[in-house]
Design a protein around this motif. Structure first.
Motif, short mmCIF file in Angstrom:
data_model
loop_
_atom_site.label_atom_id
_atom_site.label_comp_id
_atom_site.label_asym_id
_atom_site.label_seq_id
_atom_site.Cartn_x
_atom_site.Cartn_y
_atom_site.Cartn_z
N CYS A 164 35.21 40.44 28.27
CA CYS A 164 35.89 41.05 29.24
C CYS A 164 37.10 40.05 29.63
CB CYS A 164 35.01 40.74 30.46
SG CYS A 164 34.91 39.11 31.21
N THR A 165 37.32 38.95 29.01
CA THR A 165 38.48 38.15 29.23
C THR A 165 39.78 38.39 29.49
OG1 THR A 165 36.97 36.49 28.59
CG2 THR A 165 39.27 35.85 28.90
N PRO A 166 40.30 39.35 28.16
CA PRO A 166 41.54 40.03 28.18
C PRO A 166 41.96 40.66 29.57
CG PRO A 166 40.63 40.17 26.00
CD PRO A 166 39.58 39.78 26.94
N GLY A 167 41.12 41.78 29.89
CA GLY A 167 41.01 42.55 31.07
C GLY A 167 41.10 41.84 32.39
N GLN A 168 40.37 40.51 32.45
CA GLN A 168 40.19 39.76 33.31
C GLN A 168 41.74 39.05 33.53
OE1 GLN A 168 37.73 39.50 35.47
NE2 GLN A 168 35.80 40.11 34.44
N ILE A 169 42.21 38.50 32.79
CA ILE A 169 43.46 37.81 32.90
C ILE A 169 44.44 38.74 33.05
CG2 ILE A 169 44.99 36.57 31.44
CD1 ILE A 169 42.90 35.24 29.82
N VAL A 170 44.42 39.88 32.51
CA VAL A 170 45.99 40.89 32.71
C VAL A 170 45.57 41.07 34.32
CG1 VAL A 170 46.81 43.06 32.51
CG2 VAL A 170 45.84 41.65 30.40
N SER A 171 44.30 41.67 34.79
CA SER A 171 44.08 41.88 36.03
C SER A 171 44.26 40.91 37.11
CB SER A 171 42.66 42.61 36.10
OG SER A 171 42.38 43.04 37.53
N GLY A 172 43.94 39.52 36.63
CA GLY A 172 44.33 38.28 37.53
C GLY A 172 45.87 38.31 37.64
N VAL A 173 46.48 38.40 36.45
CA VAL A 173 47.87 38.36 36.68
C VAL A 173 48.51 39.41 37.70
CG1 VAL A 173 50.30 38.92 35.47
CG2 VAL A 173 48.41 37.52 34.38
N GLY A 174 47.96 40.72 37.66
CA GLY A 174 48.16 41.70 38.58
C GLY A 174 48.03 41.32 39.92
N CYS A 175 46.63 40.63 40.07
CA CYS A 175 46.27 40.19 41.43
C CYS A 175 47.18 39.14 42.01
CB CYS A 175 44.91 39.58 41.35
SG CYS A 175 44.01 39.29 43.02
N ILE A 176 47.58 38.27 41.32
CA ILE A 176 48.72 37.26 41.78
C ILE A 176 49.93 37.82 42.20
CG2 ILE A 176 49.92 35.30 41.07
CD1 ILE A 176 47.27 34.57 39.30
N GLU A 177 50.36 38.66 41.35
CA GLU A 177 51.71 39.33 41.42
C GLU A 177 51.67 40.19 42.74
OE1 GLU A 177 53.21 40.94 37.98
OE2 GLU A 177 53.34 38.86 37.05
N GLU A 178 50.61 40.65 43.09
CA GLU A 178 50.48 41.65 44.22
C GLU A 178 50.29 40.77 45.63
OE1 GLU A 178 46.90 43.88 43.27
OE2 GLU A 178 47.96 44.53 41.54
N GLY A 179 49.84 39.43 45.26
CA GLY A 179 49.76 38.70 46.35
C GLY A 179 48.50 38.69 46.94
N HIS A 180 47.34 38.96 46.23
CA HIS A 180 46.10 39.30 46.91
C HIS A 180 45.26 37.86 46.40
CE1 HIS A 180 46.93 43.16 48.19
NE2 HIS A 180 46.77 43.53 46.93
N THR A 181 45.73 36.77 46.83
CA THR A 181 45.11 35.31 46.51
C THR A 181 45.07 34.60 47.43
OG1 THR A 181 47.42 34.72 45.53
CG2 THR A 181 45.89 35.63 44.08
N HIS A 182 44.81 35.11 48.83
CA HIS A 182 44.78 34.18 49.84
C HIS A 182 43.47 33.48 50.15
CE1 HIS A 182 48.21 36.74 50.73
NE2 HIS A 182 48.86 35.53 50.90
N SER A 183 42.49 33.69 49.55
CA SER A 183 41.08 33.12 49.70
C SER A 183 40.27 33.70 48.42
CB SER A 183 40.70 33.64 51.20
OG SER A 183 40.33 34.98 50.85
N PRO A 184 39.33 32.89 48.37
CA PRO A 184 38.55 33.21 47.12
C PRO A 184 37.92 34.58 47.36
CG PRO A 184 37.87 31.19 47.71
CD PRO A 184 38.89 31.62 48.89
N GLU A 185 37.56 34.86 48.55
CA GLU A 185 36.87 36.37 48.86
C GLU A 185 37.95 37.64 48.61
OE1 GLU A 185 37.06 33.59 51.11
OE2 GLU A 185 34.87 33.13 50.74
#
Ligand code: FES
Ligand code: FES
Length: 215
Positions: A164-185
């Motif tokens: 799952c890791t490639p998808g997790q990492i690409v999704s994580g990059v998107g998540c960070i760029e979208e600014g959805h990283t203010h909390s673990p939740e």
């Protein structure tokens, strides 16, 4: 739940005709057996139901020519209109880092960025991407230098089998760029489309936090 066997008298089998021209039980069974044998033989040999039928279907399938930029490289390809972005990447461009899990939009293993937005490549028709810019896992590193989130996955030991890791990492990059990283939740919520069957979620969230500069 097991299926109830159908009582013999409920099965619709044509009655024997009184005189010779219609189908009989014997001809129905014989025809069914012949078709069944052709299907099995076609499946095993990969040749389709009847000789030439698969070739004819493939030859008549509409195709389109498109130009798409993947990881900064322009590609012009002609593909069957039914080709998914996932198959375009894996089968036509030899970019096999993007994984096929469910092939139905349920697991996130195929996540890529299309014009900067996260997208399930298995649900995206390639022909809709004329002129688009696609980023896959292969396009994140800068030469030998890993993307900060790739490094964070290593630092946090955020994978086991790695499927799952490639998808997790690409999704994580998107998540960070979208600014959805203010909390673990919040990270968990916005990464919820990416399934990890090895259950590495705690470490995946930590890796995204680390890359987002929250540590
Ligand atoms: Fe695309 Fe599972 S392979 S979502
Ligand atoms: Fe195995 Fe996620 S690391 S499925």
């Amino acid at each position: 739940m097991p299926t109830e066997p159908v009582p013999q008298e409920d099965v619709a089998i044509p009655a024997e005709p009184e005189s010779g021209t219609g189908p009989t039980r014997r001809t129905v069974i014989a025809t069914g057996t012949a078709v069944g044998t052709a299907v099995v033989a076609g499946t095993v040999l990969g040749t389709g139901l009847l000789p030439g039928s698969g070739t004819a279907a493939a030859a008549s399938a509409p195709s389109s020519r498109l130009t798409v930029t993947v990881n900064g490289a322009r590609h012009t390809v002609t593909v069957d209109n039914r080709t998914s972005l996932l198959d375009l990447l894996r089968e036509h461009l030899d970019l096999t880092g993007t994984k096929k899990g469910c092939d139905a939009g349920a697991c996130g293993a195929c996540t890529v960025l299309v014009d900067g937005r996260r997208q399930n490549a298995c649900l995206t028709l390639a022909v809709r991407l004329e002129g688009a810019e696609v980023t896959t896992i292969e396009g994140l590193a800068d030469g030998d230098r890993l993307h900060p989130l790739q490094q964070a996955f290593i630092d946090e030991d955020a994978f086991q089998c790695g499927y799952c890791t490639p998808g997790q990492i690409v999704s994580g990059v998107g998540c960070i760029e979208e600014g959805h990283t203010h909390s673990p939740e919040e990270i968990r919520e916005w990464m919820s489309g990416n399934i990890c069957r090895c259950g590495c979620y705690v470490k995946i969230v930590r890796a995204v936090e680390q890359a987002a500069g929250r540590k």
